[in-house]
Design an enzyme around this catalytic site. Structure first.
Site, short mmCIF file in Angstrom:
data_model
loop_
_atom_site.label_atom_id
_atom_site.label_comp_id
_atom_site.label_asym_id
_atom_site.label_seq_id
_atom_site.Cartn_x
_atom_site.Cartn_y
_atom_site.Cartn_z
N TYR A 101 -0.32 -7.93 7.45
CA TYR A 101 0.40 -7.62 6.07
C TYR A 101 -0.38 -6.87 5.18
CZ TYR A 101 1.67 -8.85 1.30
OH TYR A 101 1.91 -9.09 0.02
N LYS A 130 0.35 -3.24 3.24
CA LYS A 130 0.21 -2.88 1.90
C LYS A 130 -0.83 -1.65 1.33
CE LYS A 130 2.99 -4.78 1.11
NZ LYS A 130 4.26 -4.53 0.14
#
Length: 325
Positions: free
Chosen positions: A203, A207
């Protein structure tokens, strides 16, 4: 970096709010907000509803978006209400993205702002997209880049007549960039596994990828008058935590803010003149919660940009989605 992380756990109150984008001020403007049926996307729609803009709520579920539209419209008596429209967008399936952009283009000649807000976070190991791409980078980076690429003609058209710096692409970062992304932001040996293997790292890498895409879009499309910015909306109580253990959430909730605060971060990223001024310097602007223009705390990411890593990641995404263009 510690100071940057601390400031995002305990950010200052927003200074740029819906009062700075008054009723009727966006008549004639066209916006897209992905993931707009819930969370911070829905909060942003609520803030923009009185402005008179045309707002496309982009997402997979027509019924959920239509329910969100009804909720917003029924809770406001604005004399200049926005026109709210559903736009089908499934970031999990690259075969659908071009059709979604074409559906928008069939209705609008220009696009003033797109908020690439939709995404996933912390999903279980083994998560993949329909094309068997690692889920976080596939949904948070690859599909949004393809969607935005397809909308470039409409962004360019808006920029031809818009005021300087007002046509924008807003990408979504996270505090996870500083906390969990690997050195340099990305490690392709993990991105190319075909499935999530470490949810926090994957994740956070996606980002960091959004930050790279924001910087690279600024470099590539700034010449057209298009501003590109990455924002971290803040640590918010949204469904992004739906996969986390219940006991952990009892503790995490103490550090989370209401989704509306993240809406203020996105509002700032989309409208403040400070972002436009930053882009004129040739830098990829980064916005911290809840509307603070300041660098990301990971200095190694800026070194990676100077070494061409943002351009490399852009090309890697293009290579993956090329069969679906």
């Amino acid at each position: 970096m510690f100071q940057a992380i601390w400031s995002q756990y305990f950010p200052p109150k927003p200074t740029f709010t819906e009062k700075d984008v008054p009723p009727g001020s966006q008549v004639g403007k066209v916006f897209i907000i992905t993931g707009a049926n819930q969370g911070i996307g829905l909060e942003l729609v609520k803030m923009l509803y009185p402005t008179g803009a045309t707002i496309y709520l982009a997402g997979r579920s027509q019924s959920r978006i239509e329910a969100a539209i009804q909720q917003v419209a029924s809770s406001s008596d604005s004399p200049t209400p926005a026109t709210l429209k559903y736009l089908h967008l499934d970031l999990n399936d690259l075969t659908t993205i071009k059709a979604s952009a074409a559906a928008f283009a069939s209705q609008e000649q220009k696009l003033d702002i797109i908020w690439n807000n939709a995404g996933i976070g912390g999903n279980p190991n083994g998560t993949t997209t329909a094309q068997k791409i690692e889920g976080h980078v596939g949904i948070n980076c690859i599909a949004p880049l393809l969607f935005t690429q397809q909308l470039l003609p409409q962004l360019q058209e808006a920029a031809r007549t818009a005021s300087s710096g007002s046509v924008r692409i807003v990408w979504t970062g996270s505090l996870a960039i500083e906390s969990f992304s690997p050195p340099g932001g990305l490690q392709y040996e993990y991105l190319e596994t075909g499935a999530t293997t470490n949810s926090k790292r994957d994740y956070a890498s996606s980002k960091a990828g959004n930050f790279f895409l924001a910087v690279e879009a600024a470099q590539r499309w700034g010449k057209f008058g298009i501003t590109s910015v990455c924002q971290n909306p803040g640590n918010l109580l949204t469904n992004i935590y739906s996969h986390q253990p219940r006991l952990l959430m009892l503790l995490v909730k103490l550090l989370l803010y209401e989704p509306k605060m993240g809406g203020y971060t996105m509002l700032y990223a989309g409208f403040t003149e400070e972002v436009a001024a930053e882009m004129e310097k040739g830098n990829g602007a980064y916005v911290r919660p809840f509307g603070v223009l300041a660098p990301n705390g990971r200095r190694d990411l800026y070194e990676a940009v100077r070494e061409g890593k943002a351009s490399e990641f852009w090309g890697w995404c293009e290579k993956i989605y090329q069969p679906y263009v």
